[in-house]
Design a protein around this motif. Structure first.
Motif, mmCIF file in Angstrom:
data_model
loop_
_atom_site.group_PDB
_atom_site.id
_atom_site.type_symbol
_atom_site.label_atom_id
_atom_site.label_comp_id
_atom_site.label_asym_id
_atom_site.label_seq_id
_atom_site.Cartn_x
_atom_site.Cartn_y
_atom_site.Cartn_z
ATOM 1 N N GLN A 290 0.851 -1.202 0.000
ATOM 2 C CA GLN A 290 0.000 0.000 0.000
ATOM 3 C C GLN A 290 0.886 1.251 0.000
ATOM 4 O O GLN A 290 0.611 2.222 -0.706
ATOM 5 C CB GLN A 290 -0.892 0.022 1.249
ATOM 6 C CG GLN A 290 -2.009 -1.003 1.238
ATOM 7 C CD GLN A 290 -2.908 -0.872 2.443
ATOM 8 O OE1 GLN A 290 -3.106 0.223 2.981
ATOM 9 N NE2 GLN A 290 -3.485 -1.977 2.876
ATOM 10 N N ALA A 291 1.928 1.197 0.831
ATOM 11 C CA ALA A 291 2.853 2.333 0.913
ATOM 12 C C ALA A 291 3.501 2.584 -0.451
ATOM 13 O O ALA A 291 3.674 3.738 -0.862
ATOM 14 C CB ALA A 291 3.930 2.079 1.961
ATOM 15 N N TYR A 292 3.846 1.517 -1.143
ATOM 16 C CA TYR A 292 4.460 1.658 -2.463
ATOM 17 C C TYR A 292 3.475 2.301 -3.444
ATOM 18 O O TYR A 292 3.833 3.199 -4.204
ATOM 19 C CB TYR A 292 4.935 0.307 -2.976
ATOM 20 C CG TYR A 292 5.650 0.384 -4.306
ATOM 21 C CD1 TYR A 292 5.150 -0.253 -5.439
ATOM 22 C CD2 TYR A 292 6.834 1.108 -4.439
ATOM 23 C CE1 TYR A 292 5.807 -0.175 -6.655
ATOM 24 C CE2 TYR A 292 7.498 1.200 -5.644
ATOM 25 C CZ TYR A 292 6.977 0.553 -6.748
ATOM 26 O OH TYR A 292 7.640 0.648 -7.958
ATOM 27 N N PHE A 293 2.242 1.834 -3.411
ATOM 28 C CA PHE A 293 1.237 2.391 -4.313
ATOM 29 C C PHE A 293 1.020 3.876 -4.022
ATOM 30 O O PHE A 293 0.928 4.700 -4.936
ATOM 31 C CB PHE A 293 -0.084 1.623 -4.209
ATOM 32 C CG PHE A 293 -1.044 1.944 -5.309
ATOM 33 C CD1 PHE A 293 -2.017 2.930 -5.143
ATOM 34 C CD2 PHE A 293 -0.975 1.289 -6.531
ATOM 35 C CE1 PHE A 293 -2.883 3.238 -6.177
ATOM 36 C CE2 PHE A 293 -1.839 1.601 -7.559
ATOM 37 C CZ PHE A 293 -2.790 2.577 -7.386
ATOM 38 N N ALA A 294 0.938 4.204 -2.725
ATOM 39 C CA ALA A 294 0.770 5.611 -2.339
ATOM 40 C C ALA A 294 1.955 6.445 -2.827
ATOM 41 O O ALA A 294 1.789 7.580 -3.296
ATOM 42 C CB ALA A 294 0.628 5.734 -0.826
ATOM 43 N N TYR A 295 3.137 5.871 -2.725
ATOM 44 C CA TYR A 295 4.342 6.566 -3.210
ATOM 45 C C TYR A 295 4.207 6.875 -4.702
ATOM 46 O O TYR A 295 4.497 7.988 -5.157
ATOM 47 C CB TYR A 295 5.585 5.710 -2.937
ATOM 48 C CG TYR A 295 6.790 6.132 -3.743
ATOM 49 C CD1 TYR A 295 7.177 5.426 -4.887
ATOM 50 C CD2 TYR A 295 7.536 7.250 -3.380
ATOM 51 C CE1 TYR A 295 8.265 5.828 -5.634
ATOM 52 C CE2 TYR A 295 8.632 7.649 -4.125
ATOM 53 C CZ TYR A 295 8.985 6.928 -5.258
ATOM 54 O OH TYR A 295 10.070 7.334 -6.007
ATOM 55 N N LEU A 296 3.721 5.889 -5.474
ATOM 56 C CA LEU A 296 3.560 6.114 -6.913
ATOM 57 C C LEU A 296 2.544 7.219 -7.183
ATOM 58 O O LEU A 296 2.720 8.035 -8.090
ATOM 59 C CB LEU A 296 3.118 4.819 -7.607
ATOM 60 C CG LEU A 296 4.115 3.659 -7.585
ATOM 61 C CD1 LEU A 296 3.598 2.501 -8.441
ATOM 62 C CD2 LEU A 296 5.480 4.085 -8.093
ATOM 63 N N MET A 297 1.473 7.248 -6.389
ATOM 64 C CA MET A 297 0.465 8.294 -6.562
ATOM 65 C C MET A 297 1.073 9.679 -6.327
ATOM 66 O O MET A 297 0.727 10.644 -7.014
ATOM 67 C CB MET A 297 -0.712 8.073 -5.600
ATOM 68 C CG MET A 297 -1.566 6.840 -5.925
ATOM 69 S SD MET A 297 -2.362 6.905 -7.543
ATOM 70 C CE MET A 297 -1.209 5.953 -8.537
ATOM 71 N N SER A 298 1.987 9.753 -5.351
ATOM 72 C CA SER A 298 2.601 11.060 -5.065
ATOM 73 C C SER A 298 3.530 11.487 -6.202
ATOM 74 O O SER A 298 3.692 12.669 -6.468
ATOM 75 C CB SER A 298 3.373 11.014 -3.741
ATOM 76 O OG SER A 298 4.541 10.251 -3.879
ATOM 77 N N VAL A 299 4.105 10.524 -6.886
ATOM 78 C CA VAL A 299 5.008 10.846 -8.007
ATOM 79 C C VAL A 299 4.195 11.165 -9.261
ATOM 80 O O VAL A 299 4.505 12.102 -9.988
ATOM 81 C CB VAL A 299 5.972 9.661 -8.281
ATOM 82 C CG1 VAL A 299 6.785 9.908 -9.545
ATOM 83 C CG2 VAL A 299 6.909 9.449 -7.098
#
Lengths: 362, 466
Positions: free
Chosen positions: A118-127
């Motif tokens: 989930q953290a990885y997906f959220a990171y991608l959303m921020s990028v």
């Protein structure tokens, strides 16, 4: 007993051997994975390049992405491809925005996975920043949920994603959610996160001020520090002044507010700061020290005199900050003579150092 | 006599059986936990489960130096190249007899100043202060009266402007992301008062601009064995102790500390040769006494490269000094011995250092004596004894190889097949040969005069270490 000891040693030997095999296995698998990642990344890069110029959504392409990117290794490869294309100045963001539905679909999938993904997906959303400040959609709603996750990394990455989208209300709701659940939010991290906000800072500040006292001390300090960087309008000054004079306000909050008024001057606060410096009570040294530094922008004779007196304060930090402030003010020959006449070795030493530093840049 | 001998040997046998079982269990757990945690951390980092900020907390890097003219400029240069925005560098020249200060002043065009220093911890007097702000971060050089490494660190703490400081050796090199990695936990957990990084042996590595360009096991066998030893500590033991806030040591070559906390507990002890062990143990005692919630963390991703002794004489000097420091600290903080107030720190960490580091030379010599005694009484099963030693040597060697291979989970460090073979060969050799030499060195360190001086090993310019 000795027989048992041998058995235990044999058991340890066996497990250690397994760990060695595991580590060797990791070496081999990682080499294979690295090759597979490179190949997949290049495939995705080509695929994105084929669709990047299109104006409309290709439903087959969309379905393909929805199917493949459910797997983390494919998502990683996709991200590598996006990163390569961003470096080559392709208009990838427009492409990602066009295929927003893919990410709306994927976020549901990733919400069921472990926190680390989930953290990885959220990171991608921020990028990728595919939502803009006006949007409140499925993605932002799920990111808000992620900010309530027990994992600090998931919360932080989700917060960063919301901040990158630029919707002030979402950001404030996220902080409120974190507060309700009793999670800490490092004040430095909060300040830095808010400074990265991509939307309307005035709007964000307005909402944060409305909710300020609902947050714990650390969050309040983080928010005040953020506001100090960004804005010093009359509404903020009034609010902060009210908090400063209120006795129940926590010390850390008051100190942060004093720093704010060091940057954004206010007459009535100036009198308060002068009072703080005069106090030689050791319980108030922090107020005195921060006030001494804050007064550097209040260029008037009375302030100067108070700072000169503060050069002989029993607390080292008060003396230092008074010297720094005086060095930034225009000192006349009379001022300097006044200080020399005090025959305070420490005062002379610290002021001459700060003056030289100000003059020479050392 | 025979009856007495049998009873005596039974009791001793039981003692050593438990002793070895506990040690084996400890080694096994630390190797297993080390590998698993490193694997998990690597996976997390790949999935961007980490705090990433442009501006972390501001840090003062304190570099105590004594006769470091060969390496000091290189160290400062490497510090200037760190991927970090808010920090300062303070070099404390502890009355060097060589040109340590001159090299720095000339290289960085430093200007003499009269900077006042807030002496919150007692230390020797300042002779001169030089500063420059012409580079990425402010650099300060403090020349002071000779007082030892601890005294120099205390001076650096007094001079520092920031709430956190890093202590570093003047012959060490940080990787470009080391500072970021060691500071990161502070943002995650405000109760952290100290963080330790991993120390890697620079002999065999090429580090340029903070990036590891090339790495292989050192050619020198003595240094290569130390690599195995360091891996057992940094890729296993310390990770294991970290799981219950039980680390009693942060290497003096690279450690981050909360300044306020260190000042409150009195700074570094200038009478202790193992200042790194002493300070961390003191922090445990101080925080527990005052019921401060605290955490002392170990970060295997924060890497520092340092030179290791490449000859037996220097190695023995170093280990003697370490053992004297350990003895001093263990005695000073003996209140931690089987004390429920300290929890796992007492019952695992302190006991481990007491039984398997401090007292082990005596116990091992006692073991040899009882074996001889048993042999004389014809009660020793020689083939069984030899088999047992063989199993133990293989076990020790296998664990060394296990921890060596755990480096696959550490980024930027590749292992070649040649290095693996070398590690396997050295693992047995180190356990059977070097270990016994060091046991004798540690035994001898209990006797003779304890000189309170800087340790000195032959220094090389880092580019020469390959």
């Amino acid at each position: 007993m000795t027989l048992s000891l041998e058995t235990i040693i044999y058991l340890y030997l066996f497990v250690s051997f397994c760990i060695i095999l595991f580590n060797i296995g990791c070496i081999i698998i990682r080499k294979k994975e690295a090759k597979a990642l490179e190949k997949r990344s290049l495939n995705y890069k080509k695929l994105i390049q084929d669709h990047i110029e299109e104006k409309n959504i290709d439903s087959l392409h969309k379905e393909y992405l929805q199917k493949k990117l459910k797997k983390v290794n494919h998502l990683t490869a996709f991200h590598h491809a996006v990163t390569m294309l961003l470096k080559e100045d392709y208009e990838v963001r427009a492409y990602l925005k066009r295929y927003e539905e893919v990410f709306i679909y994927l976020i549901q999938i990733y919400m069921t996975k472990e926190s680390v993904y989930q953290a990885y997906f959220a990171y991608l959303m921020s990028v990728y920043r595919i939502c803009d400040e006006k949007e409140k959609n499925f993605i932002t709603a799920n990111l808000l949920e992620m900010t309530k996750d027990p994992s600090l990394y998931t919360r932080e990455n989700a917060m960063k994603a919301l901040i990158s989208f630029g919707n002030a209300e979402n950001v404030v709701n996220a902080i409120k959610g974190i507060e309700r659940l009793g999670y800490t939010y490092n004040k430095k991290m909060l300040t830095d996160d808010l400074l990265e906000f991509k939307g309307d800072h005035e709007e964000l500040i307005k909402l944060l001020l409305e909710n300020l006292e609902n947050f714990d001390i650390l969050k309040q300090v983080g928010i005040i520090n953020y506001i100090t960087f960004k804005s010093g309008n009359d509404k903020i000054k009034t609010k902060f002044y009210q908090l400063l004079i209120k006795e129940e306000t926590a010390k850390d909050i008051k100190l942060a507010i004093i720093r704010f008024f060091g940057k954004f001057q206010e007459e009535k606060v100036k009198e308060l700061l002068k009072e703080y410096i005069k106090k030689e009570d050791t319980n108030y040294w922090e107020y005195a020290a921060v006030s001494a530094f804050a007064l550097k922008n209040y260029q008037e004779k009375e302030v100067k005199n108070i700072l000169i007196e503060a050069l002989s304060h029993p607390n080292w930090y008060v003396r230092k900050n008074a010297a720094i402030s005086l060095a930034k003010m225009k000192l006349t020959k009379n001022d300097v003579q006044k200080i020399m006449d005090k025959k305070d070795k420490y005062a002379n030493e610290i002021l001459s150092y700060e003056l030289k530093k100000q003059k020479k840049g050392v | 006599m025979l009856e007495f001998g049998k009873i005596f040997l039974t009791i001793v046998g039981l003692f050593f059986a438990i002793y070895l079982l506990l040690y084996s269990t400890y080694l096994f757990l630390s190797a297993m936990v080390g590998s698993l945690i490193l694997y998990r951390n690597r996976h997390r980092n790949l999935m961007k489960n980490q705090i990433e900020h442009d501006f972390f907390v501001p840090v003062s890097i304190i570099v105590p130096a004594y006769n470091e003219e060969i390496t000091v400029c290189h160290t400062v240069e490497s510090l200037l190249g760190l991927d970090y925005k808010l920090y300062e560098i303070i070099v404390v020249d502890d009355g060097s007899k060589d040109e340590t200060a001159k090299k720095l002043i000339e290289r960085y065009h430093m200007i003499k100043t009269n900077r006042p220093i807030h002496r919150q911890i007692k230390c020797k007097n300042v002779k001169e202060i030089y500063e420059t702000t012409d580079y990425k971060v402010p650099i300060t050089l403090i020349r002071k009266e000779n007082g030892g490494k601890s005294d120099s660190l205390n001076m650096g703490i007094n001079a520092s402007n920031f709430p956190y400081f890093i202590c570093m050796d003047a012959d060490s090199t940080l990787q470009i992301d080391s500072l970021k990695n060691i500071v990161r936990p502070v943002l995650e957990d405000e109760s952290i008062v100290a963080c330790g990084g991993i120390i890697r042996i620079a002999n065999g590595a090429t580090v340029r601009d903070g990036i590891v360009c090339e790495y292989h096991m050192p050619k020198n066998i003595l240094v290569a064995m130390q690599v195995m030893e360091y891996d057992r500590s940094f890729l296993a033991s310390r990770i294991f102790f970290d799981q219950f806030n039980g680390n009693l040591i942060i290497s003096g070559a690279f450690g981050l500390f909360k300044k306020e906390c260190v000042i409150e507990c009195g700074g570094y002890d200038t009478n202790n040769l193992g200042e790194d062990f002493e300070l961390v143990t003191k922090l445990h005692v101080f925080c527990r006494r005052h019921n401060y919630p605290y955490r002392i963390k170990y970060i295997p991703e924060a890497v520092c490269w340092t030179q290791a002794p490449d000859n037996l004489k220097d190695l023995c000097k170093q280990r003697k000094r370490w053992n004297v420091g350990l003895t001093q600290s263990m005695l000073k903080y003996k209140e931690m011995f089987i004390n429920p107030k300290y929890g796992f720190v007492s019952f695992i960490s302190y006991l481990y250092f007491l039984l398997y580091e401090l007292l082990s030379p005596f116990l091992e010599l006692f073991g040899l004596f009882t074996m001889y005694f048993a042999y004389k009484l014809d009660l020793l099963n020689v083939p069984y004894m030899i088999l047992f030693f063989f199993i133990y040597a293989v076990y020790g060697g296998l664990l060394s190889v296990t921890t060596f291979l755990a480096r696959v989970h550490v980024e930027n460090l590749k292992i070649s097949g040649k290095d693996i073979l070398k590690a396997i060969f050295l693992a047995i050799f180190e356990i059977t040969f070097l270990r016994f030499i060091l046991v004798i060195v540690r035994f001898c360190s209990f006797f003779g005069r304890k000189k309170k001086t800087w340790g000195s090993i032959k220094r090389y310019n880092v580019e020469e270490t390959n």
